[in-house]
Design a protein around this motif. Structure first.
Motif, short mmCIF file in Angstrom:
data_model
loop_
_atom_site.label_atom_id
_atom_site.label_comp_id
_atom_site.label_asym_id
_atom_site.label_seq_id
_atom_site.Cartn_x
_atom_site.Cartn_y
_atom_site.Cartn_z
N SER A 21 0.67 -1.36 -0.09
CA SER A 21 -0.13 0.11 0.10
C SER A 21 0.93 1.52 -0.29
O SER A 21 1.49 1.05 0.64
CB SER A 21 -0.87 -0.41 0.91
OG SER A 21 -1.22 -1.81 1.09
N CYS A 22 0.48 2.47 -0.30
CA CYS A 22 0.96 3.32 -0.93
C CYS A 22 0.34 5.16 -0.53
O CYS A 22 -0.62 4.97 -1.29
CB CYS A 22 1.40 4.13 -2.05
SG CYS A 22 2.20 5.55 -2.52
N ALA A 23 0.10 4.82 1.06
CA ALA A 23 -1.05 6.18 1.25
C ALA A 23 -0.32 7.66 1.21
O ALA A 23 1.05 7.64 2.10
CB ALA A 23 -1.42 5.85 2.86
N ALA A 24 -1.15 7.81 0.57
CA ALA A 24 -0.81 9.65 0.74
C ALA A 24 -1.43 9.97 1.54
O ALA A 24 -2.38 10.48 1.94
CB ALA A 24 -1.76 10.13 -1.08
N SER A 25 -0.91 10.94 2.46
CA SER A 25 -1.22 12.78 2.97
C SER A 25 -0.25 13.71 3.68
O SER A 25 0.94 13.91 2.65
CB SER A 25 -1.26 11.89 5.02
OG SER A 25 0.56 12.25 4.96
N PRO A 26 -0.96 14.59 3.36
CA PRO A 26 -2.77 14.78 4.02
C PRO A 26 -3.00 14.60 3.03
O PRO A 26 -3.04 14.92 2.04
CB PRO A 26 -2.50 16.37 4.93
CG PRO A 26 -1.14 17.08 4.02
CD PRO A 26 0.07 16.10 3.85
#
Length: 130
Positions: A21-26
């Protein structure tokens, strides 16, 4: 400034599967996540970094020949997360896997040039034993 965080790496035996998984934030305020390009790269010890799979801003996808039919890339726009599903893993897939973000790539026909990427994750290790 968007930050990326990879997860899902681990150690598996040949033939096994993993989902990275590759989560982008904010959460994006000046772009639409659904239109960005996310590309997965990998780097094995002593080897050059290699683009593996990409999903473009128009949801077109590309995977390199060595993983075609085994790896697939997708994303969940509601979660600002992209995925790399890896099946039938082989020892040669052992590497650190990174995701990278570009707001400037729409249609994917190949791995985009590294210079187009605006953010990179720290990586997640994948180890495949025979």
């Amino acid at each position: 400034q968007v930050q990326l965080a990879e997860s899902g790496g681990g150690s598996v035996q040949a033939g096994g599967s993993l989902r990275l998984s590759c989560a982008a934030s904010p959460p994006p305020s000046n772009y639409r996540y659904s239109t960005v390009c996310i590309t997965w790269f990998r780097q094995a010890p002593g080897k050059e970094r290699e683009g593996v799979a990409a999903i473009g801003g128009d949801d077109s996808t590309f995977t390199i020949a060595s993983v075609k039919g085994r790896f697939s890339v997708s994303r969940d726009n509601d979660r600002y997360t992209a995925y790399l599903d890896m099946n039938n893993l082989q020892p040669e897939d052992t590497a650190m896997y990174f995701c990278a973000f570009s707001s400037r790539v729409m249609n994917i026909k190949n791995i985009p040039p590294v210079a187009l990427f605006e953010a990179w994750g720290q990586g997640t290790q994948v180890t495949v034993s025979s």
